[in-house]
Design a protein around this motif. Sequence first.
Motif, PDB file in Angstrom:
ATOM      1  N   LEU A  67     -27.625  -4.280  65.272  1.00 62.22           N
ATOM      2  CA  LEU A  67     -27.983  -3.026  64.605  1.00 62.22           C
ATOM      3  C   LEU A  67     -29.203  -3.163  63.712  1.00 62.22           C
ATOM      4  N   GLY A  68     -29.547  -4.379  63.352  1.00 67.12           N
ATOM      5  CA  GLY A  68     -30.710  -4.590  62.509  1.00 67.12           C
ATOM      6  C   GLY A  68     -31.985  -4.873  63.279  1.00 67.12           C
ATOM      7  N   ASN A  69     -31.928  -4.726  64.592  1.00 68.72           N
ATOM      8  CA  ASN A  69     -33.057  -5.077  65.439  1.00 68.72           C
ATOM      9  C   ASN A  69     -33.461  -3.861  66.273  1.00 68.72           C
ATOM     10  N   ASP A  70     -34.669  -3.355  66.062  1.00 73.55           N
ATOM     11  CA  ASP A  70     -35.117  -2.157  66.769  1.00 73.55           C
ATOM     12  C   ASP A  70     -35.211  -2.379  68.274  1.00 73.55           C
ATOM     13  N   ALA A  71     -35.606  -3.588  68.702  1.00 75.21           N
ATOM     14  CA  ALA A  71     -35.692  -3.875  70.131  1.00 75.21           C
ATOM     15  C   ALA A  71     -34.309  -3.823  70.774  1.00 75.21           C
ATOM     16  N   SER A  72     -33.280  -4.277  70.047  1.00 68.40           N
ATOM     17  CA  SER A  72     -31.916  -4.231  70.567  1.00 68.40           C
ATOM     18  C   SER A  72     -31.438  -2.792  70.712  1.00 68.40           C
ATOM     19  N   LEU A  73     -31.773  -1.952  69.748  1.00 71.48           N
ATOM     20  CA  LEU A  73     -31.415  -0.531  69.841  1.00 71.48           C
ATOM     21  C   LEU A  73     -32.127   0.135  71.007  1.00 71.48           C
ATOM     22  N   ALA A  74     -33.389  -0.208  71.226  1.00 77.84           N
ATOM     23  CA  ALA A  74     -34.136   0.353  72.350  1.00 77.84           C
ATOM     24  C   ALA A  74     -33.538  -0.100  73.677  1.00 77.84           C
ATOM     25  N   SER A  75     -33.088  -1.346  73.740  1.00 76.43           N
ATOM     26  CA  SER A  75     -32.440  -1.857  74.941  1.00 76.43           C
ATOM     27  C   SER A  75     -31.138  -1.118  75.216  1.00 76.43           C
ATOM     28  N   LEU A  76     -30.374  -0.827  74.144  1.00 77.66           N
ATOM     29  CA  LEU A  76     -29.146  -0.053  74.308  1.00 77.66           C
ATOM     30  C   LEU A  76     -29.455   1.309  74.919  1.00 77.66           C
ATOM     31  N   ALA A  77     -30.495   1.967  74.422  1.00 75.65           N
ATOM     32  CA  ALA A  77     -30.865   3.284  74.932  1.00 75.65           C
ATOM     33  C   ALA A  77     -31.139   3.227  76.427  1.00 75.65           C
ATOM     34  N   THR A  78     -31.842   2.200  76.874  1.00 79.03           N
ATOM     35  CA  THR A  78     -32.158   2.052  78.297  1.00 79.03           C
ATOM     36  C   THR A  78     -30.903   1.766  79.108  1.00 79.03           C
ATOM     37  N   LEU A 127     -27.522   6.322  61.870  1.00 74.21           N
ATOM     38  CA  LEU A 127     -28.573   7.260  62.255  1.00 74.21           C
ATOM     39  C   LEU A 127     -29.443   6.670  63.362  1.00 74.21           C
ATOM     40  N   LEU A 128     -29.743   5.373  63.278  1.00 73.90           N
ATOM     41  CA  LEU A 128     -30.554   4.739  64.303  1.00 73.90           C
ATOM     42  C   LEU A 128     -29.808   4.653  65.636  1.00 73.90           C
ATOM     43  N   VAL A 129     -28.490   4.509  65.588  1.00 77.99           N
ATOM     44  CA  VAL A 129     -27.694   4.571  66.813  1.00 77.99           C
ATOM     45  C   VAL A 129     -27.787   5.970  67.415  1.00 77.99           C
ATOM     46  N   ALA A 130     -27.686   6.999  66.573  1.00 76.32           N
ATOM     47  CA  ALA A 130     -27.815   8.375  67.068  1.00 76.32           C
ATOM     48  C   ALA A 130     -29.166   8.579  67.754  1.00 76.32           C
ATOM     49  N   GLN A 131     -30.196   8.038  67.155  1.00 77.17           N
ATOM     50  CA  GLN A 131     -31.536   8.131  67.755  1.00 77.17           C
ATOM     51  C   GLN A 131     -31.570   7.444  69.114  1.00 77.17           C
ATOM     52  N   ALA A 132     -30.912   6.291  69.211  1.00 74.70           N
ATOM     53  CA  ALA A 132     -30.922   5.521  70.452  1.00 74.70           C
ATOM     54  C   ALA A 132     -30.158   6.218  71.576  1.00 74.70           C
ATOM     55  N   VAL A 133     -29.088   6.945  71.246  1.00 78.38           N
ATOM     56  CA  VAL A 133     -28.238   7.525  72.292  1.00 78.38           C
ATOM     57  C   VAL A 133     -28.574   8.984  72.585  1.00 78.38           C
ATOM     58  N   GLU A 134     -29.442   9.589  71.810  1.00 78.12           N
ATOM     59  CA  GLU A 134     -29.667  11.034  71.921  1.00 78.12           C
ATOM     60  C   GLU A 134     -30.013  11.463  73.346  1.00 78.12           C
ATOM     61  N   ALA A 135     -30.841  10.697  74.028  1.00 78.00           N
ATOM     62  CA  ALA A 135     -31.321  11.115  75.349  1.00 78.00           C
ATOM     63  C   ALA A 135     -30.224  11.157  76.402  1.00 78.00           C
ATOM     64  N   ASP A 140     -25.374  20.281  78.092  1.00 80.69           N
ATOM     65  CA  ASP A 140     -24.607  21.495  78.373  1.00 80.69           C
ATOM     66  C   ASP A 140     -23.097  21.256  78.393  1.00 80.69           C
ATOM     67  N   GLN A 141     -22.634  20.195  77.730  1.00 80.28           N
ATOM     68  CA  GLN A 141     -21.207  19.895  77.655  1.00 80.28           C
ATOM     69  C   GLN A 141     -20.861  19.493  76.230  1.00 80.28           C
ATOM     70  N   PRO A 142     -19.606  19.670  75.818  1.00 82.67           N
ATOM     71  CA  PRO A 142     -19.190  19.216  74.485  1.00 82.67           C
ATOM     72  C   PRO A 142     -19.290  17.696  74.377  1.00 82.67           C
ATOM     73  N   PHE A 143     -19.635  17.226  73.188  1.00 80.96           N
ATOM     74  CA  PHE A 143     -19.635  15.797  72.912  1.00 80.96           C
ATOM     75  C   PHE A 143     -19.374  15.582  71.425  1.00 80.96           C
ATOM     76  N   HIS A 144     -18.961  14.372  71.092  1.00 78.58           N
ATOM     77  CA  HIS A 144     -18.727  13.980  69.700  1.00 78.58           C
ATOM     78  C   HIS A 144     -19.618  12.803  69.334  1.00 78.58           C
ATOM     79  N   PHE A 145     -20.166  12.868  68.132  1.00 79.83           N
ATOM     80  CA  PHE A 145     -20.790  11.694  67.518  1.00 79.83           C
ATOM     81  C   PHE A 145     -20.121  11.542  66.156  1.00 79.83           C
ATOM     82  N   ALA A 146     -19.364  10.466  65.978  1.00 82.87           N
ATOM     83  CA  ALA A 146     -18.618  10.255  64.745  1.00 82.87           C
ATOM     84  C   ALA A 146     -18.955   8.885  64.165  1.00 82.87           C
TER      85      ALA A 146
END
Length: 253
Positions: A67-78, A127-135, A140-146
């Motif tokens: 979680l402290g590494n931006d490259a790791s968050l970007a990899s998660l998004a991909t 918040l950075l996780v939310a940024q990574a998963v947003e895409a 058009d469907q319900p979802f939760h972010f908690a």
Amino acid sequence: MGPGAAGEWSSWQGSALVVGCGGIGQALLAELERRAPQLTLLGASRQDWRQGAQERWQGSVHLPLDLGNDASLASLATTLEAWQPLRLVIHTAGILHGPGLLPEKRLSQVNRQALERSFAVNAFAPLLVAQAVEAVLPPDQPFHFASLSARVGSIGDNQLGGWYAYRAAKAAQNQLLRTLALEWRRRRPQGCVSLLHPGTTATPLSAPFQAGVPPDRLFSPERSACQLLDVLEALGAEQTGHFWAWDGQQIPW
């Protein structure tokens, strides 16, 4: 009841991501396997929590995440592109104590390093996780972010003081995700963003502070997971951006 009304998760298709696979995270994955059998379950953490428990967690996919590494968050998004749509995200990672980090009892114990570390994990990471998963969230469907917060992060409920870094970081997380909820209400109107107080749960995070907790208020990870999912399943898009306790009661900011 909103679109996430209790029982409807059994028909949801897509994937669910639990960030932080400690006691509560593992219990959430196990309970989600029962409640949402059609969702692919993903667990993201820095350590491979499946070692020694392959059979129990056979139904979950492990994704490495720092979680402290931006490259790791970007990899998660991909990586998540293969499992879209992402219908449910629960962020459980947090820090209260550790080497060089203890809850402060008085102002003289506050130090810059501890403040920065607490904010990095407890406030910025969700918040950075939310940024990574947003895409990969469905348009058009319900979802939760908690995300797990804590009652001590409530400014209005603060009656005791102390715990400067943890209180402030959780309060900051609340503000960041409240702001996110307002943005997604406009752009992703079927989403629901929630802050959750799990109560005192018997995990390493709370271990040094359990002595004064009544036995009926010290929850096992399994009980906490059930209670938190009960709360989430009863929420829909119209309840986005609020702070909830484990029993479904709304907590003041």
